[in-house]
Design a protein around this motif. Structure first.
Motif, PDB file in Angstrom:
ATOM      1  N   PRO A  67       0.841  -1.206   0.000  1.00 16.39           N
ATOM      2  CA  PRO A  67       0.000   0.000   0.000  1.00 16.39           C
ATOM      3  C   PRO A  67       0.876   1.256   0.000  1.00 16.39           C
ATOM      4  N   GLN A  68       0.491   2.242  -0.787  1.00 16.13           N
ATOM      5  CA  GLN A  68       1.310   3.439  -0.917  1.00 16.13           C
ATOM      6  C   GLN A  68       1.398   4.228   0.390  1.00 16.13           C
ATOM      7  N   ASP A  69       0.374   4.115   1.245  1.00 18.07           N
ATOM      8  CA  ASP A  69       0.395   4.941   2.457  1.00 18.07           C
ATOM      9  C   ASP A  69       1.325   4.400   3.533  1.00 18.07           C
ATOM     10  N   VAL A  70       2.001   3.287   3.281  1.00 23.58           N
ATOM     11  CA  VAL A  70       2.958   2.792   4.277  1.00 23.58           C
ATOM     12  C   VAL A  70       4.367   3.308   4.002  1.00 23.58           C
ATOM     13  N   PHE A  71       4.571   3.968   2.869  1.00 19.90           N
ATOM     14  CA  PHE A  71       5.896   4.480   2.536  1.00 19.90           C
ATOM     15  C   PHE A  71       6.138   5.831   3.201  1.00 19.90           C
ATOM     16  N   VAL A  72       7.387   6.043   3.605  1.00 20.73           N
ATOM     17  CA  VAL A  72       7.786   7.317   4.189  1.00 20.73           C
ATOM     18  C   VAL A  72       8.786   7.997   3.263  1.00 20.73           C
ATOM     19  N   PRO A  73       8.755   9.330   3.175  1.00 18.08           N
ATOM     20  CA  PRO A  73       9.724  10.031   2.323  1.00 18.08           C
ATOM     21  C   PRO A  73      11.119   9.989   2.933  1.00 18.08           C
ATOM     22  N   ILE A  74      12.083   9.641   2.132  1.00 16.30           N
ATOM     23  CA  ILE A  74      13.478   9.627   2.546  1.00 16.30           C
ATOM     24  C   ILE A  74      14.212  10.838   1.980  1.00 16.30           C
ATOM     25  N   HIS A  75      13.894  11.180   0.740  1.00 19.22           N
ATOM     26  CA  HIS A  75      14.580  12.312   0.092  1.00 19.22           C
ATOM     27  C   HIS A  75      13.678  12.860  -1.005  1.00 19.22           C
ATOM     28  N   ALA A 135      11.069  -2.373   1.555  1.00 21.06           N
ATOM     29  CA  ALA A 135      10.747  -1.933   0.197  1.00 21.06           C
ATOM     30  C   ALA A 135      11.239  -0.512   0.004  1.00 21.06           C
ATOM     31  N   ALA A 136      11.606  -0.174  -1.228  1.00 24.54           N
ATOM     32  CA  ALA A 136      12.076   1.181  -1.531  1.00 24.54           C
ATOM     33  C   ALA A 136      11.819   1.501  -2.995  1.00 24.54           C
ATOM     34  N   LYS A 137      11.669   2.796  -3.280  1.00 20.24           N
ATOM     35  CA  LYS A 137      11.560   3.303  -4.648  1.00 20.24           C
ATOM     36  C   LYS A 137      12.430   4.539  -4.748  1.00 20.24           C
ATOM     37  N   VAL A 138      13.328   4.583  -5.750  1.00 19.75           N
ATOM     38  CA  VAL A 138      14.340   5.636  -5.840  1.00 19.75           C
ATOM     39  C   VAL A 138      14.480   6.099  -7.286  1.00 19.75           C
ATOM     40  N   SER A 139      14.315   7.401  -7.538  1.00 27.11           N
ATOM     41  CA  SER A 139      14.603   7.932  -8.866  1.00 27.11           C
ATOM     42  C   SER A 139      16.109   7.934  -9.074  1.00 27.11           C
ATOM     43  N   ASP A 140      16.545   7.554 -10.291  1.00 24.52           N
ATOM     44  CA  ASP A 140      17.982   7.347 -10.472  1.00 24.52           C
ATOM     45  C   ASP A 140      18.288   7.252 -11.961  1.00 24.52           C
ATOM     46  N   GLY A 145      28.217   4.580 -11.608  1.00 29.49           N
ATOM     47  CA  GLY A 145      28.018   3.386 -10.809  1.00 29.49           C
ATOM     48  C   GLY A 145      29.284   2.823 -10.217  1.00 29.49           C
ATOM     49  N   VAL A 146      30.246   3.678  -9.911  1.00 32.33           N
ATOM     50  CA  VAL A 146      31.550   3.235  -9.425  1.00 32.33           C
ATOM     51  C   VAL A 146      31.629   3.241  -7.901  1.00 32.33           C
ATOM     52  N   GLN A 147      30.985   4.230  -7.271  1.00 28.49           N
ATOM     53  CA  GLN A 147      31.093   4.350  -5.825  1.00 28.49           C
ATOM     54  C   GLN A 147      29.873   5.084  -5.270  1.00 28.49           C
ATOM     55  N   THR A 148      29.720   5.021  -3.959  1.00 35.18           N
ATOM     56  CA  THR A 148      28.622   5.728  -3.300  1.00 35.18           C
ATOM     57  C   THR A 148      28.897   7.230  -3.323  1.00 35.18           C
ATOM     58  N   ALA A 149      27.944   7.978  -3.863  1.00 27.99           N
ATOM     59  CA  ALA A 149      28.109   9.419  -3.986  1.00 27.99           C
ATOM     60  C   ALA A 149      27.307  10.198  -2.955  1.00 27.99           C
ATOM     61  N   SER A 150      26.257   9.578  -2.392  1.00 32.11           N
ATOM     62  CA  SER A 150      25.454  10.285  -1.402  1.00 32.11           C
ATOM     63  C   SER A 150      24.704   9.281  -0.535  1.00 32.11           C
ATOM     64  N   ARG A 151      24.310   9.757   0.663  1.00 28.60           N
ATOM     65  CA  ARG A 151      23.508   8.980   1.603  1.00 28.60           C
ATOM     66  C   ARG A 151      22.349   9.854   2.055  1.00 28.60           C
ATOM     67  N   VAL A 152      21.148   9.309   2.026  1.00 28.07           N
ATOM     68  CA  VAL A 152      19.970  10.043   2.485  1.00 28.07           C
ATOM     69  C   VAL A 152      19.148   9.107   3.367  1.00 28.07           C
ATOM     70  N   TYR A 153      18.549   9.681   4.428  1.00 28.39           N
ATOM     71  CA  TYR A 153      17.843   8.869   5.406  1.00 28.39           C
ATOM     72  C   TYR A 153      16.516   9.508   5.787  1.00 28.39           C
ATOM     73  N   ALA A 173      13.144   9.580  -3.105  1.00 26.69           N
ATOM     74  CA  ALA A 173      13.418   8.252  -2.555  1.00 26.69           C
ATOM     75  C   ALA A 173      12.435   8.042  -1.413  1.00 26.69           C
ATOM     76  N   LYS A 174      11.834   6.877  -1.366  1.00 22.04           N
ATOM     77  CA  LYS A 174      10.912   6.557  -0.284  1.00 22.04           C
ATOM     78  C   LYS A 174      11.085   5.090   0.097  1.00 22.04           C
ATOM     79  N   GLY A 175      10.729   4.771   1.328  1.00 23.79           N
ATOM     80  CA  GLY A 175      10.935   3.412   1.800  1.00 23.79           C
ATOM     81  C   GLY A 175       9.831   2.973   2.744  1.00 23.79           C
ATOM     82  N   ALA A 176       9.764   1.669   2.982  1.00 24.74           N
ATOM     83  CA  ALA A 176       8.760   1.104   3.884  1.00 24.74           C
ATOM     84  C   ALA A 176       9.320  -0.159   4.525  1.00 24.74           C
ATOM     85  N   LEU A 177       8.836  -0.446   5.710  1.00 22.65           N
ATOM     86  CA  LEU A 177       9.189  -1.669   6.421  1.00 22.65           C
ATOM     87  C   LEU A 177       7.913  -2.364   6.875  1.00 22.65           C
ATOM     88  N   ALA A 178       7.981  -3.683   6.978  1.00 20.44           N
ATOM     89  CA  ALA A 178       6.880  -4.471   7.522  1.00 20.44           C
ATOM     90  C   ALA A 178       7.479  -5.693   8.203  1.00 20.44           C
TER      91      ALA A 178
END
Length: 266
Positions: free
Chosen positions: A14-22, A53-58, A201-209, A39-44
């Motif tokens: 369900p879409q309403d279980v996701f929280v905004p990450i970025h 679960a997560a969805k990230v524009s990239d 796609g060589v290395q981690t460029a950013s972290r968002v929470y 970027a948004k994520g959810a846990l159950a």
């Protein structure tokens, strides 16, 4: 009642279980605003599994160049989950306590990978111990290991604004983590975040929470592996669930935590 699909698709979530990450908005007064990055994520959870679960524009979706699973956090795209399962631990602590762990989900060498980091794990074998060093510091973790029992899948697609994005779903057995799930209505600390790769796609460029907004360092390995529970939010493991026997983690902002951190209902 629905079961959670672990194929990379979010259709059973369900879409309403996701929280905004970025979120990053762009635009002008003339043309209006549009969501350029998200970027948004959810846990159950249920008695058997922790679900993610997560969805990230990239523009370079799901690329991780790590050569070793223990360094998956340096390689690029990944989902980063932390939980603190000792309710007696000081919520304002800036160092890990027993019961704190981190789980990073990604694809290493094309294979689905879940890596567990447990800073304090007295029963872990010496072979699982890892020390991360740099000229400015050291972080020791007593247990770092791959969780082969985890189910991890992802998909790449194009959104309504022609943006590319990736989605990830995972199911991790509690038994594979060596822990029991929190009881219904328990409140624990935790966070969910996204590690993003550079365009190549060589290395981690950013972290968002979702909660730990100041956790942005990507140039110092000890800092990137250090857990700071004081930055995490509060998670409520709801017993009144919406997906069969799976309880869902929801989110909302709150000012009741030091430092400012949101609150989730799970």
């Amino acid at each position: 009642k629905r079961k959670l699909d672990i194929s990379g698709s979010l259709t059973s979530w369900p879409q309403d279980v996701f929280v905004p990450i970025h979120e990053r908005w762009v635009g002008s007064l003339q043309w209006g605003k549009r969501l350029a990055e998200y970027a948004k994520g959810a846990l159950a959870y249920n008695d058997d599994y922790l679900y993610v679960a997560a969805k990230v524009s990239d523009d370079s979706p799901m690329q991780n160049a790590a050569t070793e699973p223990m360094h998956v956090f340096k390689g690029g795209d990944a989902v980063d989950v932390t939980l603190a399962l000792d309710p007696k631990a000081d919520p304002a602590r800036t160092a890990a306590a027993p019961g704190d762990f981190r789980l990073i989900l990604s694809f290493v060498k094309g294979k689905p990978t879940a890596v567990l980091y447990r800073p304090i794990s007295p029963d872990a074998p010496a072979s699982a111990h890892a020390t991360f060093q740099s000229p400015v510091g050291t972080t020791s973790i007593e247990e770092v290991r791959v969780v082969p029992e985890a189910q991890v899948a992802y998909k790449v697609d194009t959104g309504l604004q022609n943006e590319r994005f990736w989605t990830l779903t995972a199911a991790i057995p509690w038994t594979a983590l060596g822990i029991k799930p929190p009881p219904p209505d328990a409140i624990v600390r935790g966070d969910i975040g996204i590690l993003r790769s550079d365009p190549n796609g060589v290395q981690t460029a950013s972290r968002v929470y979702w909660s730990g907004k100041t956790q942005t360092v990507v140039c110092d390995v000890p800092s990137e592996t250090r857990l700071i529970p004081a930055l995490w939010g509060e998670l409520l493991f709801e017993g009144d669930n919406v997906l069969s026997e799976d309880s869902i983690l929801k989110g909302k902002d709150t000012d009741d935590f030091i430092p400012e951190a949101p609150e989730m209902n799970l």
